[in-house]
Write a protein that holds these residues in place. Structure first.
Motif, mmCIF file in Angstrom:
data_model
loop_
_atom_site.group_PDB
_atom_site.id
_atom_site.type_symbol
_atom_site.label_atom_id
_atom_site.label_comp_id
_atom_site.label_asym_id
_atom_site.label_seq_id
_atom_site.Cartn_x
_atom_site.Cartn_y
_atom_site.Cartn_z
ATOM 1 N N SER A 185 0.832 -1.213 0.000
ATOM 2 C CA SER A 185 0.000 0.000 0.000
ATOM 3 C C SER A 185 0.864 1.259 0.000
ATOM 4 O O SER A 185 0.567 2.234 -0.712
ATOM 5 C CB SER A 185 -0.923 0.005 1.222
ATOM 6 O OG SER A 185 -1.815 -1.084 1.192
ATOM 7 N N GLN A 186 1.936 1.232 0.782
ATOM 8 C CA GLN A 186 2.847 2.383 0.812
ATOM 9 C C GLN A 186 3.471 2.607 -0.562
ATOM 10 O O GLN A 186 3.556 3.745 -1.038
ATOM 11 C CB GLN A 186 3.944 2.143 1.846
ATOM 12 C CG GLN A 186 4.914 3.325 1.972
ATOM 13 C CD GLN A 186 5.987 3.068 3.015
ATOM 14 O OE1 GLN A 186 6.022 2.013 3.648
ATOM 15 N NE2 GLN A 186 6.869 4.042 3.196
ATOM 16 N N HIS A 187 3.872 1.530 -1.200
ATOM 17 C CA HIS A 187 4.450 1.630 -2.540
ATOM 18 C C HIS A 187 3.430 2.211 -3.523
ATOM 19 O O HIS A 187 3.760 3.094 -4.330
ATOM 20 C CB HIS A 187 4.907 0.243 -3.001
ATOM 21 C CG HIS A 187 5.233 0.158 -4.454
ATOM 22 N ND1 HIS A 187 6.356 0.733 -5.012
ATOM 23 C CD2 HIS A 187 4.563 -0.441 -5.489
ATOM 24 C CE1 HIS A 187 6.371 0.510 -6.312
ATOM 25 N NE2 HIS A 187 5.303 -0.195 -6.632
ATOM 26 N N LYS A 188 2.182 1.731 -3.469
ATOM 27 C CA LYS A 188 1.146 2.197 -4.384
ATOM 28 C C LYS A 188 0.824 3.679 -4.169
ATOM 29 O O LYS A 188 0.550 4.418 -5.121
ATOM 30 C CB LYS A 188 -0.121 1.355 -4.236
ATOM 31 C CG LYS A 188 -0.032 0.004 -4.911
ATOM 32 C CD LYS A 188 0.068 0.155 -6.425
ATOM 33 C CE LYS A 188 0.116 -1.151 -7.161
ATOM 34 N NZ LYS A 188 0.205 -0.980 -8.626
ATOM 35 N N ARG A 189 0.836 4.123 -2.933
ATOM 36 C CA ARG A 189 0.579 5.547 -2.653
ATOM 37 C C ARG A 189 1.662 6.418 -3.285
ATOM 38 O O ARG A 189 1.385 7.484 -3.834
ATOM 39 C CB ARG A 189 0.503 5.786 -1.153
ATOM 40 C CG ARG A 189 -0.749 5.198 -0.498
ATOM 41 C CD ARG A 189 -0.866 5.622 0.964
ATOM 42 N NE ARG A 189 -2.047 5.061 1.587
ATOM 43 C CZ ARG A 189 -2.059 3.961 2.354
ATOM 44 N NH1 ARG A 189 -0.900 3.330 2.598
ATOM 45 N NH2 ARG A 189 -3.177 3.513 2.865
ATOM 46 N N GLN A 190 2.916 5.963 -3.211
ATOM 47 C CA GLN A 190 4.016 6.722 -3.802
ATOM 48 C C GLN A 190 3.888 6.777 -5.315
ATOM 49 O O GLN A 190 4.069 7.833 -5.936
ATOM 50 C CB GLN A 190 5.355 6.073 -3.415
ATOM 51 C CG GLN A 190 5.688 6.199 -1.937
ATOM 52 C CD GLN A 190 6.938 5.418 -1.559
ATOM 53 O OE1 GLN A 190 7.417 4.585 -2.325
ATOM 54 N NE2 GLN A 190 7.463 5.679 -0.370
ATOM 55 N N VAL A 191 3.561 5.647 -5.920
ATOM 56 C CA VAL A 191 3.401 5.597 -7.380
ATOM 57 C C VAL A 191 2.234 6.470 -7.814
ATOM 58 O O VAL A 191 2.318 7.237 -8.789
ATOM 59 C CB VAL A 191 3.189 4.143 -7.849
ATOM 60 C CG1 VAL A 191 2.776 4.106 -9.322
ATOM 61 C CG2 VAL A 191 4.441 3.311 -7.620
ATOM 62 N N ASN A 192 1.137 6.397 -7.092
ATOM 63 C CA ASN A 192 -0.080 7.110 -7.467
ATOM 64 C C ASN A 192 0.078 8.618 -7.376
ATOM 65 O O ASN A 192 -0.587 9.377 -8.096
ATOM 66 C CB ASN A 192 -1.234 6.660 -6.574
ATOM 67 C CG ASN A 192 -2.587 6.987 -7.168
ATOM 68 O OD1 ASN A 192 -2.957 6.440 -8.201
ATOM 69 N ND2 ASN A 192 -3.325 7.887 -6.513
#
Length: 428
Positions: free
Chosen positions: A356-363
């Protein structure tokens, strides 16, 4: 497996007892053995206790198994000459069919003396005889308890357009079924006798000689020149251990669908180190329908059969969840998107929090996102009503990235009445 030379000696001895006048068969004294089960099974067929419209025949009604089954049925009707003629016809085209040799030997011996058991000959390994009895029982039981053509395995929830066929293996019944894709719905095509792991199913670790249970896919077609005679004419590895196996600590490798050595037509029901094994001529037919990377091989130790329309509600529900996931991703609402994933989610080495942390950064770098999905396949996991394998083609584009990939997700229902959530996701 019984050696053909030993069986041949027994048959030669029996043949030497036959005079120019064909003697009457001695009475077959059948004890409470596996042969009793075989004979009793055909007693049901002979009496018409099973409705003809429920009888599923092999793909070729003149195939070796059908001829063998017919001869066994004739034994129950005391038509010994006809049974022997049928077995001899079978052996002309399949001289390495050891079970047929054993039955022929019994029929010849029964002309000279009573026999008390299937394989009532001296000099043969009792384990080999027991293996052949088990094979006879497995083949007979299939004809005794046929599956209605109006029923399908519950695992085939939706077949994608690119997938022409699906393979369902039942280790408990020693049977492999082929279903054709007709507009996303399965239709029965054929079935075959198989051999599986020496120690049963539910494979857990390397070397346990068990066949895995789960949803798998054909990963390769091993060239004939790279195979030894042991594997017969073809071999098709499957992706054991799959993602769910690895998550649950299951180990091992080299689970294949393959054929038999040239000196034997078939192997006993429990004879492999974990692979699914077919007679070579059956494998040749099956091989024509296998698509590397596409064909599912679903292995169960007890197939659950349902009416084809019974999957409609589940299919509709999963499609709705998948569409919600796609729409939430496109919306840019990262929290709504993450809400489609379960607490037990994993992908690679990441758990839900890390992913989830990775996806927030990408988004955070996205101005807009477009996601398209097609070629959706849905397969319920054997032995579970709460676990689904979903494959699809994904087309993704955004202000800084565009790609097309094949994706696999595992969806799990959090409780009996709760929503389905993604617990695994990765490109295939």
């Amino acid at each position: 497996m019984a050696d053909t030379a030993g069986t041949g000696r027994a048959m030669k001895s029996a043949d030497s007892l036959i005079t120019h006048k064909r003697p009457e068969y001695s009475r077959l004294f059948i004890t409470a053995t596996i042969l009793t089960s075989v004979i009793a099974a055909f007693g049901l067929l002979a009496s018409g206790a099973l409705a003809n419209d429920h009888l599923t025949l092999p793909e070729s009604v003149t195939g070796p198994e059908t001829l063998l089954v017919k001869s066994l049925e004739e034994i129950t009707e005391s038509r010994m000459d006809s049974a022997l003629s049928g077995v001899e016809q079978l052996l002309k085209t399949n001289p390495n069919f050891r079970l047929a040799h054993l039955i022929k030997g019994d029929l010849l011996l029964a002309r000279s003396r009573p026999i008390s058991n299937m394989g009532d000959t001296a000099g043969l390994s009792q384990q080999h005889i027991a293996d052949l009895r088990e094979e006879a029982l497995a083949r007979v039981q299939h004809h005794r308890e046929p599956v209605s053509r109006n029923m399908t395995p519950k695992y085939l929830v939706q077949m994608p357009p690119e997938q022409n066929y699906a393979i369902i293996a039942d280790t408990g019944k020693s049977r492999l079924y082929i279903y054709e894709n007709v507009g996303g719905r399965p239709r029965y095509l054929a079935d075959y006798y198989i051999s599986s792991g020496k120690n049963g199913s539910q494979k857990l670790k390397e070397g346990d000689k068990k066949t895995p249970i789960g949803v798998y896919f054909v990963t390769a077609n091993v060239p004939r020149e790279k195979l030894t005679d042991f594997y017969g004419g073809a071999a098709f590895p499957i992706n054991y251990p799959n993602e769910w196996d690895r998550r649950n600590g299951r180990s091992g490798f080299g689970i294949w669908i393959h054929g038999t050595p040239s000196d034997t037509y078939s192997r006993p029901p429990r004879a492999s180190d974990g692979c699914v094994v077919l007679a070579n001529e059956d494998l040749q037919t099956v091989a024509k329908r296998l698509q590397v990377g596409i064909t599912p091989v679903i292995i169960s130790d007890k197939i659950e059969w349902i009416k084809p329309d019974d999957t409609a509600v589940l299919r509709s529900k999963l499609i709705k969840h998948l569409e919600n996931w796609r729409r939430d991703w496109e919306s840019g609402n990262i929290e709504a998107y993450i809400g489609n994933y379960g607490q037990d989610f994993f992908s690679g080495n990441r758990n839900l929090a890390e992913w989830s942390q990775h996806k927030r950064q990408v988004n955070s770098a996205k101005n807009w996102i477009k996601v398209g999905i097609r070629n959706i396949g849905m397969f319920l996991y054997p032995g579970r009503d709460d676990l689904m394998v979903v494959n699809f083609d994904q087309e993704y584009s955004s202000n800084n990235l565009s790609n097309r990939i094949k994706k696999r997700q595992y969806w799990m229902r959090e409780n009996k009445k709760g929503p389905w959530k993604i617990i695994y996701e990765s490109a295939i």
